[in-house]
Design a protein around this motif. Structure first.
Motif, PDB file in Angstrom:
ATOM      1  N   HIS A   1     -11.993  21.383  -7.114  1.00  0.00           N
ATOM      2  CA  HIS A   1     -10.686  19.347  -7.395  1.00  0.00           C
ATOM      3  C   HIS A   1     -11.612  19.440  -9.120  1.00  0.00           C
TER       4      HIS A   1
ATOM      5  N   LEU B   1      -8.421  18.510 -11.159  1.00  0.00           N
ATOM      6  CA  LEU B   1      -8.024  17.261 -11.949  1.00  0.00           C
ATOM      7  C   LEU B   1      -8.370  16.764 -14.139  1.00  0.00           C
TER       8      LEU B   1
ATOM      9  N   ARG C   1      -4.495  18.231 -14.562  1.00  0.00           N
ATOM     10  CA  ARG C   1      -3.717  17.291 -13.946  1.00  0.00           C
ATOM     11  C   ARG C   1      -4.034  16.090 -15.708  1.00  0.00           C
ATOM     12  N   LEU C   2      -5.104  15.804 -15.981  1.00  0.00           N
ATOM     13  CA  LEU C   2      -5.422  15.220 -16.426  1.00  0.00           C
ATOM     14  C   LEU C   2      -5.105  15.156 -18.396  1.00  0.00           C
TER      15      LEU C   2
ATOM     16  N   ALA D   1     -12.308  11.224 -16.534  1.00  0.00           N
ATOM     17  CA  ALA D   1     -12.029  12.071 -15.028  1.00  0.00           C
ATOM     18  C   ALA D   1     -13.238  11.293 -14.486  1.00  0.00           C
TER      19      ALA D   1
ATOM     20  N   PRO E   1     -13.859   8.362 -13.530  1.00  0.00           N
ATOM     21  CA  PRO E   1     -13.758   7.785 -12.064  1.00  0.00           C
ATOM     22  C   PRO E   1     -13.227   8.252 -10.921  1.00  0.00           C
ATOM     23  N   GLU E   2     -12.312   8.934 -11.546  1.00  0.00           N
ATOM     24  CA  GLU E   2     -11.433  10.129 -10.209  1.00  0.00           C
ATOM     25  C   GLU E   2     -12.932  10.586  -9.586  1.00  0.00           C
TER      26      GLU E   2
ATOM     27  N   ASP F   1     -15.410  10.012  -9.081  1.00  0.00           N
ATOM     28  CA  ASP F   1     -16.236   8.816  -7.904  1.00  0.00           C
ATOM     29  C   ASP F   1     -15.914   8.404  -7.215  1.00  0.00           C
ATOM     30  N   LYS F   2     -14.886   9.008  -7.127  1.00  0.00           N
ATOM     31  CA  LYS F   2     -14.080   8.506  -6.124  1.00  0.00           C
ATOM     32  C   LYS F   2     -14.149   9.896  -5.320  1.00  0.00           C
ATOM     33  N   VAL F   3     -14.191  10.535  -5.108  1.00  0.00           N
ATOM     34  CA  VAL F   3     -14.290  11.982  -4.972  1.00  0.00           C
ATOM     35  C   VAL F   3     -15.525  12.468  -4.118  1.00  0.00           C
TER      36      VAL F   3
ATOM     37  N   SER G   1     -18.203   3.039 -13.349  1.00  0.00           N
ATOM     38  CA  SER G   1     -18.305   4.616 -13.371  1.00  0.00           C
ATOM     39  C   SER G   1     -18.915   4.923 -15.506  1.00  0.00           C
TER      40      SER G   1
ATOM     41  N   ARG H   1     -13.494   3.371 -21.272  1.00  0.00           N
ATOM     42  CA  ARG H   1     -13.963   4.429 -20.930  1.00  0.00           C
ATOM     43  C   ARG H   1     -14.775   5.412 -22.123  1.00  0.00           C
TER      44      ARG H   1
END
Length: 757
Positions: A63, A67, A70-71, A118, A120-121, A123-125, A135, A187
């Motif tokens: 991941h 990630l 993609r960013l 990255a 914040p994303e 943290d969701k995972v 975050s 951020r």
């Protein structure tokens, strides 16, 4: 690792002025991959799974890769990472510390910007181990306001929440930044290393919701005493990491020798496998040099006079380098940076070029902020083709099509030279870097190298003053305070070496530990009509202390924070009051002003109290400072040796950083040495013999006889606090013996002082 050099020096002059793009630029476009140096490519880091452990570990690693890719595409518009960027980013996202050593313009900034957006994303995972909207922030410690501004502006254009806290910000702008931090909307936050001295800033960072997810240390070579621009303030960064409990650290630099890289890794606990390097070799840069001597038997006095007494109408009379500069620029059109050593040179050179029809402007630290801003913007927009600048210009300049770099004077180090030529040709196209080596360059470099060594008397006076202050009832473990500004004036020590002296006393002698400085004066302006009501309704001891101790004087309230804490009878301490003042400031209720910076130190052991102990510390300290002076001179000579040696320039540069050319080639094929197969012959340094009669003019101008080094400085043309206080820099004797050997001057003035005493 290569054998370490002697301890470094910190050269400087009163006239000497002291970044990278936000994104991955096209520095390697149109360049064959085979031409790049050894990149130490390694496979993607894999988090090994112990037997019986959850398979999610490896899924998370996948991941991280997905990630980051993609960013990169969504936020920055690139299809793939280049070279070592991906490895560094994966390391950070996996929770480890890293060191990135990429050449100027090779995309270091992406290595912390991708992780910052990255988190914040991630943290969701992570399954909700963090509270919602917590975050945290990526904090970037960077030395230049211009660099911060460029990167913040670029990030905002891409929709990334970023900002900086620096001296250029208005009170209203700071309120917006603090609100964004409180609301977890920011951020990336940039700040200078000196900001870590601010008590309020440090306290607010400690209590930031979500904390510091990543601390990025830009220009990380400044951490190392072996680095070419060691800055004591950077020593506090490693301690700051521990104090605020930053989750991970990434250090970035373009100029780390093997020893410097080792120091950085030790300071920030970076493993060997987490060091990512890209060679400084740039095949599109044509490295050239030409030695130019003055014609017609020009005297040494006149040669040095060219540096400081040039005509304001433009060209320095008699400096034949100008004709060479004009020829070079006509043959090599395009955006150009001409680097000079002195501020007034930048202006004279711009005038000289303009008189010949070139589009040129000056840039140096002494110009007004609005002028510097306009020059930079005009150069970026192509309205100005040539900028004549001191080293104050170039850091953080995101201009890919700079075609030429001209060095009018010697760079202070090979690392500085490498940084400056790295600003050319970032679009991958051919660019030319020309070094015009003249005899006057040797004098200037010695001025900068000699300026930071205080006399032994000054060092002893400083140490005795520290001992005196610390001896005023301060026990081991207690705190004492000093004003370095006042000490510098009193003991004739410039700010930069004074900071190094304090760092040496702390690191090598273990006498005390620097802690967060404090301000002696706090005052504030009420910004809302509800100021008093807010404090009255606040039941905390700190609010009560502020309400009872703040005294209004016309527009501002004055508050003695220490006295307010003492008046509370121990109910509240100074830090609590400062924290409350900063909260009121951040929320827009007051506008807080501080002044009178006092450096604070925790006493670690009893200071020397006998004459023998004091003399021992002074001797060791003076020897250390002498070593720094010698090293500053040596570093300047390394630059000369690089461009006058019997070796390919590009190879010599790569070897300085512990690397080689691609495929271990011995020649780049297009530098001056490779094209001529002959070394550049350095011009002759003209030095006048020194006699007792030579120094009579300086002795007649002042009754100072207690410091031979002070007198030698006056004669040679080196400013210091005492020289300025006595206005000797305005006297004819100042720089009157600049064409002599500094060591010879020091010997003669030592004899004169002994005879007078």
């Amino acid at each position: 690792m290569t054998a370490p050099p002697p301890p470094p020096a910190t050269g400087g002059s009163a006239e000497l002025d002291s970044g990278d793009e936000f994104d991955q630029d096209d520095v390697f476009d149109d360049i064959d991959e085979a031409d790049l140096a050894e990149l130490e490519q390694r496979p993607a880091k894999r988090i090994k799974r112990e037997p019986g452990a959850s398979p999610d570990v490896e899924v998370n690693q996948f991941h991280l890769v997905e990630l980051a890719d993609r960013l990169l595409k969504d936020k920055f518009g690139f299809e793939s990472f280049r070279h070592e960027q991906h490895g560094a980013i994966r390391t950070i996202l996996a929770g480890e510390n890293a060191l990135v050593v990429f050449p100027t313009g090779a995309g270091k900034s992406l290595c912390y910007q991708i992780p910052a957006i990255a988190f914040p994303e991630l943290d969701k995972v992570d399954g909700g181990s963090r509270e919602p909207d917590s975050s945290g922030v990526t904090l970037v410690v960077s030395p230049l306001i211009a660099l911060m501004k460029d990167q913040v502006d670029a990030l905002k254009r891409r929709g990334i929440a970023a900002d900086s806290i620096d001296s250029s910000k208005t009170w209203e702008q700071l309120q917006v930044i603090h609100a964004s931090m409180r609301d977890n909307k920011l951020r990336i936050l940039y700040c200078a290393p000196e900001r870590l001295n601010n008590e309020g800033f440090v306290e607010s960072i400690k209590h930031l919701r979500g904390g510091i997810r990543l601390l990025a240390v830009d220009e990380a070579h400044c951490v190392s005493e072996w680095g070419h621009s060691f800055r004591p303030d950077y020593l506090k960064v490693a301690r700051f990491v521990d104090e605020i409990k930053a989750e991970r650290v990434i250090c970035l630099t373009a100029t780390a020798t093997p020893k410097v890289a080792e120091d950085i890794c030790k300071a920030f606990k970076i493993g060997e496998s987490c060091v990512f390097k890209t060679s400084p070799y740039r095949p599109n840069l044509m490295l050239h040099a030409k030695a130019i001597d003055y014609q017609g038997g020009t005297t040494a006095e006149h040669m040095i006079g060219l540096l400081f007494g040039g005509r304001r109408s433009g060209r320095d009379e008699g400096d034949v380098r100008f004709e060479e500069l004009f020829r070079f620029l006509r043959a090599n059109p395009g955006p150009t940076l001409v680097y000079v050593a002195l501020q007034h040179q930048a202006e004279l050179h711009a005038e000289a070029l303009a008189s010949k029809g070139f589009s040129a402007a000056a840039f140096h630290a002494g110009l007004k902020q609005e002028v510097k801003k306009q020059v930079q913007e005009d150069f970026m927009a192509g309205k100005i083709r040539i900028v004549c600048a001191t080293i104050a210009f170039g850091m953080g300049i995101d201009k890919a099509d700079i075609r030429n770099i001209v060095h009018w004077d010697l760079s202070s180090t090979v690392e500085e030279y490498s940084q400056q030529i790295g600003r050319a040709g970032r679009d991958g196209k051919k660019s030319v870097c020309m070094f015009l080596l003249a005899p006057s360059a040797f004098y200037l470099r010695e001025v900068f190298a000699r300026g930071d060594l205080p006399s032994r008397q000054s060092l002893k006076g400083l140490l005795m003053d520290i001992i005196s202050e610390a001896a005023r009832g301060v026990p081991v473990g207690g705190v004492f305070k000093l004003s370095q500004y006042a000490q510098g004036r009193q003991f004739d020590i410039r700010p930069s070496p004074l900071q190094v002296i304090y760092a040496t006393l702390e690191l090598h002698f273990g006498l005390f530990r620097a802690i967060t400085p404090e301000y002696s004066t706090y005052k504030f302006e009420a910004k809302t009509p509800s100021y008093l009501a807010t404090l009255k309704n606040d039941r905390t001891p700190a609010a009560k202390a502020i309400l009872s101790s703040a005294v209004k004087k016309v527009k501002f309230y004055d508050i003695d924070v220490k006295a307010a804490a003492m008046a509370s009878g121990g109910v509240v301490d100074r830090a609590d009051i400062i924290k409350k003042l900063n909260q009121l400031n951040d929320s827009g209720i007051i506008e807080l002003h501080t002044s009178g910076l006092l450096h604070r130190y925790t006493l670690l052991k009893n200071l020397p109290d006998s004459d023998a102990e004091v003399e021992m510390v002074v001797d060791k300290l003076y020897q250390d400072m002498q070593g720094r002076e010698r090293d500053a001179i040596r570093r300047g000579r390394e630059v000369v040796e690089l461009i006058t040696g019997s070796k390919c320039f590009a190879l010599a540069l790569a070897e300085h950083f512990g690397m080689t050319l691609p495929d271990n080639k011995q020649n780049c094929g297009h530098c001056t040495f490779c094209l001529t197969r002959k070394p550049v012959v350095a011009p002759v340094e003209r030095v006048t013999p020194t006699t007792r009669a030579s120094i009579s003019g300086v002795l007649a101008a002042t009754n100072v006889r207690d410091d031979p080094r002070f007198l030698a400085r006056v004669a040679f043309g080196i400013k210091s606090p005492r020289v300025s206080q006595l206005k000797l820099d305005k006297h004819d004797c100042f720089r009157s013996l600049a064409h002599h050997s500094f060591d010879a001057l020091l010997r003669e003035f030592t004899k004169a002082c002994k005879a007078a005493n």
